[in-house]
Structure formats: structure tokens, C-alpha cells
Design an enzyme around this catalytic site. Structure first.
Site, PDB file in Angstrom:
ATOM      1  CD  GLU A  39      -2.849   1.046   2.454  1.00 36.18           C
ATOM      2  OE1 GLU A  39      -3.679   1.964   2.595  1.00 36.18           O
ATOM      3  OE2 GLU A  39      -2.726   0.099   3.248  1.00 36.18           O
ATOM      4  NE  ARG A 265       4.259  -8.345  11.163  1.00 42.69           N
ATOM      5  CZ  ARG A 265       3.570  -7.207  11.101  1.00 42.69           C
ATOM      6  NH1 ARG A 265       2.280  -7.197  11.395  1.00 42.69           N
ATOM      7  NH2 ARG A 265       4.159  -6.089  10.749  1.00 42.69           N
ATOM      8  CE  LYS A 275       2.954   0.655   5.381  1.00 40.27           C
ATOM      9  NZ  LYS A 275       2.350   0.372   4.051  1.00 40.27           N
TER      10      LYS A 275
END
Length: 561
Positions: A39, A265, A275
Site C-alpha cells: 500500500e 511475518r 507503519k
């Protein structure tokens, strides 16, 4: 897709690759197609490096391709700066998508048509509830949700309202389009998820064409299907989203049905990869920007001097697992040292200078000594180093009253100067405050090159620079941004390390560092690995410490003897 040969050679074996191999052996696919779908609302970080290496790596390994697709469904947070940075970082890491660059916004019209398809099938409805009301009636992990009072609107009414939403007739938040699945499902993601929301905002690529935008869950799987992705590789937080991913594909006339697979992850000690937190660090002025060398962003790591080969090596070492875990920062630093030890040229730099005067060396005289550029690479050649009466040594390499096992310079102690001579400290000069400002020493001319003809040994070899041609430099020493190995993302400011950056002004480096304008990392002998920062300018050298020489991870991984 073009990928560096080095990157291709660094693949490993894991359950994802086993699945892909089984699919190819069974004939379920003839070509492997993956995608990396960031994104564009921030810079990529070290966690993304793992995803990039996995997606591009498996595609290359199995002779397929990997798409770069921007998930640009939220124009409020997306900027061209982030798009440019993402493309730059993927290429820097060693990968390229070739002609396969895509955007979720490429599919906005198709996604809209598929939303109408769900409405006509009685599988989607327009809900007038507010965001807070939807959240309140969604239920919990132990309690079912409640049906919306608008859930049973007719197909015609839903189509009319949805088309008016697209036409921009309603304000933000007035209505949403939801899938009609099951408000009692044990999986909260299946409790009538939102497909579209009203957002009067200009999009970087589509401008003001759209006033409604699809949710991530609605756009993601269908974008995969349109691109004929074979293996949609995600992290474990998307495991609960997989039933919804499949539900959309099962109820829409999509051209293909990708399969989603989840793996752990990356979690790293002394690091936050949220983020939101990274954005707040930048906006709050806690760091100098997205490429601050203390940041775990790829831009920050690149500015710090971390080579892309080290990141790929690190990703290979940690592997692909099905369960989340936390990786020790020392393991990452080990990979960085492994690469830099092979590639970085050696130079001498004195970070905290202490002046040395060699009293029996002739005044006004100097000589050239030869220094090797890399001890394990003869092809790297040698360089000339000037030696004279006045030198600088590291202040930490001298103690006036040393403890028993201090083998470096002290009154009456003899040490070796790298590439040069044995010297002995004869006198300590202090200022009015009692601080040591100069050492008076003598040298043994017979020890040129660092060895004594009579065979006597010294217990320490010191780095140095000649005062006559030493070049001043600012040195930035970076330490972990957080004090705790497990910083609290919710209260991250409380865990920030006030000693994360130490700037040394007045360091002295050998002239070879001034003449070379390269940003390639170098090893400052006995200090660590450094690289020239972009802030460097003629007459003002600035170096960032990439990593120190101390290799704590090797000791940990070796285990008890």
C-alpha cells in the site's frame, strides 16, 4: 522478470516452496505467478524485505514471474513519494518486475461491476448505519453479531443507492456497501464485511473520477484473480481473512481462483515495524525522516550502508515459518558483517583524537608507508599512508593509570602502530583542567613495518592518522532506536533510546577517505563499518556507522563450548 543472479542463488527450501513444487508436479499450474502488493502510504521496511524476497524469489526459482501491484484503494493516505520510494527499494534489493507493474486502481471499474453482481445475486446491500453502529453490532469472539436493519433491502433499492453513492450524491460516512454473508459466523471477517465506503477525495491516479473506494478485502483477491496469480503469499494476520478471500472468488465470475498461503511475518528485537508507529516517528520529529539510518525502513538501512546482499542473506537465514517468532537483532547484524567483511575496503580513522608527538622523529620529515586495502583480497591492492612526527591516536587507546589487563598505550608502555613502528609513551601533557591533551613518545626506527629485529613482542596494535594530512570528519554513531528488546508500539515514545545517535565532530580520517567520493561502505580498522552520508560536502565529510565489529551473534549461535 529480471533478477540479479546473486538474488536467485540465495533461495532456500520451506513449506511454501514445497506447496508450489507439489502444485507444479500435479499439473495444477504450469507457470508460477506471485505478487508483491504494498500500500503506497509509507516507506517499505525490513519486514517488507522478507515478503519481497519470498515473492520474487519463489517466482524466479520456479521460472515464473512476480508482479508489483500497488494496493492504492485509500487516496487519503497515498502519495507519489511513497510509490517512487517503493519502486526504488524493490530494485535496490535486487529485484525487478519487468513489464508487470499494476495498481488496484486499474481494476476499479471491474470491481464496481462485481459489486453490482453481488447485489443482484442478493449477496450485498447498502447499509445506512454509521461506522460506530456497525462496529457495535458486529459482535465479539464469543457473541454473534446483529443483522443490520437495512440488510433486507430489495435488489432494486440497493442498486439505486449504490449507483447514487458512485455518483457522489451522499457525504462521507453516510452509507457503505456490505456483503451479506453471516452475522453469526465464528469468523468475524465473515460478518457482513464492508465492500465500499464513500470517500470524496482525489486519487493519485484516477483523480476525482471516484467517490467510492473498495475495501482491501474486496480489492485484494479479485486483483489477484484478474492477474491470474497462482500463489497469493501473505503473513499470518491474514489467515482469518482467507475464508472471505475465497468467498468472494467463489461468488464472482472471476477469470481464475488464486490460493492464499500465510507464513510468519518478521519481528525483530529493539524494532517496531508498525507503519503507524513509523509514520508517527517521522511526523513527530523523533527521527530526521523516512531514511533516517535509525529507521528499519529500506531507505534508512540503505543510507546506513547496509548492503542489499546482507538483507537477502538475513531473509534466507531466518527462513519461512508457519509460527510467529522474534528474531534477535544480532542475527541481522551478523549477516551485515558477513557481507561487509568480504567487500569493504579497510581505512584508518580516529574518532576521538589524542595527539601524539614522536620526539625522536626528525622535525619536518615524513615518509610513506604501505597499507593493504583488504587483507583477504590481494586484488584490492594497497595505498600509501603518510607517517610523520605528529600523529593522532584514539583517546580510548590511552590510560594514564591502566588496570592490569590494559595492553594499549600507557606511560612506559610499548605498542605497535599499524603499518608503521613500535612507539613508547614517555610523557603525558595535560591542560589547566588536568585533562590529557598530548602524549610525548619515542619510536624505534628498526621496527618499520611493525616487527622488531630482536624478536620482541608487543601486546597491542593501534590505528592512527598523521596530523599533517589527516582530514576532519563528523561521525554518526547509531544505536538501537528503542531501549527495550520488545518496545511497546502503543506507547512507543516512552521506549525511545535517548542515546540512539551520537555525533562525533572533529574525528580525523586518512586522506584516502577524502579522495574517494564513493558511498560504498568501508571498514574503519578496529572501529566498525561505515559509509559516507549524503550530507557530506567538500571540506565536510560525514560518515554513518553501519555496524560495529563486535560479533555477538556468532557467539550466541555457537552455543556453549
Amino acid at each position: 522478470m529480471a533478477v540479479s543472479e546473486a538474488a536467485v542463488a540465495e533461495v532456500g527450501r520451506d513449506f511454501i516452496r514445497d506447496i508450489i513444487q507439489a502444485d507444479l508436479d500435479a499439473g495444477r499450474h504450469t507457470t508460477v505467478i506471485t505478487r508483491f502488493p504494498p500500500e503506497p502510504n509509507g516507506y517499505l521496511h525490513i519486514g517488507h524485505a522478507k515478503a519481497i524476497c519470498l515473492n520474487f524469489g519463489v517466482a524466479q526459482e520456479f521460472g515464473g514471474r512476480c508482479h508489483l501491484r500497488f494496493d492504492d484503494t485509500n487516496p487519503v493516505k497515498e502519495e507519489q513519494e511513497y510509490i517512487d520510494a517503493i519502486e526504488r527499494d524493490v530494485r535496490w534489493l535486487g529485484f525487478d518486475w519487468g513489464t508487470h507493474l499494476y495498481h488496484a486502481s486499474d481494476y476499479f471499474e471491474q470491481l464496481y461491476q462485481w459489486a453490482e453482481h453481488l447485489i443482484r445475486a442478493g449477496l450485498a446491500y447498502v447499509d445506512d448505519q454509521s461506522q460506530d453502529e456497525i462496529r457495535a453490532t458486529r459482535g465479539t469472539l464469543t457473541e454473534p453479531g446483529q443483522n443490520s436493519p437495512y440488510r433486507d433491502r430489495t435488489v432494486d433499492e440497493n442498486l439505486d443507492l449504490f449507483r447514487r453513492m458512485r455518483a457522489g450524491e451522499f457525504p462521507n460516512g453516510a452509507r457503505v456497501l456490505r456483503a451479506k454473508i453471516d452475522m453469526t459466523s465464528g469468523n468475524i471477517n465473515l460478518r457482513d464485511p464492508v465492500l465500499y465506503r464513500i470517500l470524496h477525495a482525489s486519487h493519485p491516479r484516477t483523480g476525482t473520477t471516484w467517490t467510492i473506494y473498495p475495501s482491501y478485502d474486496f480489492a485484494h483477491g479479485q486483483s489477484d484473480a484478474l492477474e491470474h496469480i497462482t500463489h497469493s503469499l501473505c503473513t499470518l494476520e491474514f489467515e482469518d481473512h482467507r475464508p472471505l478471500y475465497d468467498w468472494f472468488l467463489d461468488h464472482l465470475p472471476v477469470p481464475s481462483h488464486p490460493r492464499q498461503y500465510e507464513s510468519a511475518r518478521l519481528n525483530l528485537t529493539f524494532t517496531v515495524l508498525s507503519k503507524r508507529v513509523l509514520t508517527e516517528l517521522v511526523r513527530g520529529g523523533h527521527v530526521s525522516g523516512w531514511d533516517d539510518p535509525r529507521m528499519p525502513t529500506l531507505a534508512g538501512l540503505r543510507r546506513r550502508g547496509v548492503p542489499p546482499e546482507a538483507l537477502r542473506d538475513f531473509v534466507k537465514r531466518i527462513g519461512v515459518a508457519k509460527a510467529n517468532s522474534v528474531v534477535d537483532m544480532g542475527m541481522f547484524e551478523f549477516s551485515v558483517r558477513e557481507v561487509l567483511n568480504r567487500t569493504a575496503l579497510r581505512r584508518m580513522a580516529v574518532l576521538r583524537p589524542l595527539k601524539v608527538v614522536i620526539e625522536n622523529y626528525p622535525a619536518g620529515q615524513s615518509e610513506e608507508l604501505e597499507g593493504i586495502n583488504h587483507p583477504d583480497d590481494p586484488s584490492a591492492g594497497t595505498r600509501k599512508i603518510r607517517f610523520g612526527r605528529e600523529l593522532y591516536v584514539e583517546r580510548d587507546d590511552f590510560m594514564e593509570n591502566p588496570p592490569k589487563k590494559f595492553f594499549r598505550l600507557s606511560p612506559g608502555k610499548e605498542v605497535r602502530l599499524r603499518y608503521a613502528y613500535f612507539i613508547t609513551c614517555r610523557e603525558v601533557v595535560k591542560n589547566a583542567a588536568g585533562e590529557v591533551v598530548e602524549l610525548r613518545c619515542t619510536y624505534d626506527p628498526a621496527t618499520r613495518g611493525g616487527n622488531a629485529p630482536d624478536g620482541r613482542k608487543v601486546q597491542a596494535t593501534l590505528h592512527w592518522v598523521a596530523a599533517a594530512d589527516a582530514v576532519p570528519a563528523d561521525i554518526r554513531l547509531y544505536n538501537p532506536l528503542f531501549m527495550r528488546p520488545d518496545p511497546n508500539a502503543a506507547e512507543f515514545a516512552a521506549d525511545l533510546n535517548p542515546q540512539s545517535l551520537e555525533v562525533l565532530t572533529g574525528a580525523m580520517v586518512e586522506p584516502a577517505l577524502a579522495g574517494d567520493n564513493s558511498s560504498e561502505p568501508v571498514q574503519f580498522e578496529r572501529q566498525g563499518y561505515f559509509c559516507r552520508d549524503r550530507d557530506s560536502a567538500p571540506g565536510r565529510l560525514v560518515f554513518n556507522r553501519t555496524v560495529g565489529l563486535r560479533d555477538s551473534w556468532a557467539k550466541v549461535s555457537a552455543g556453549p563450548k
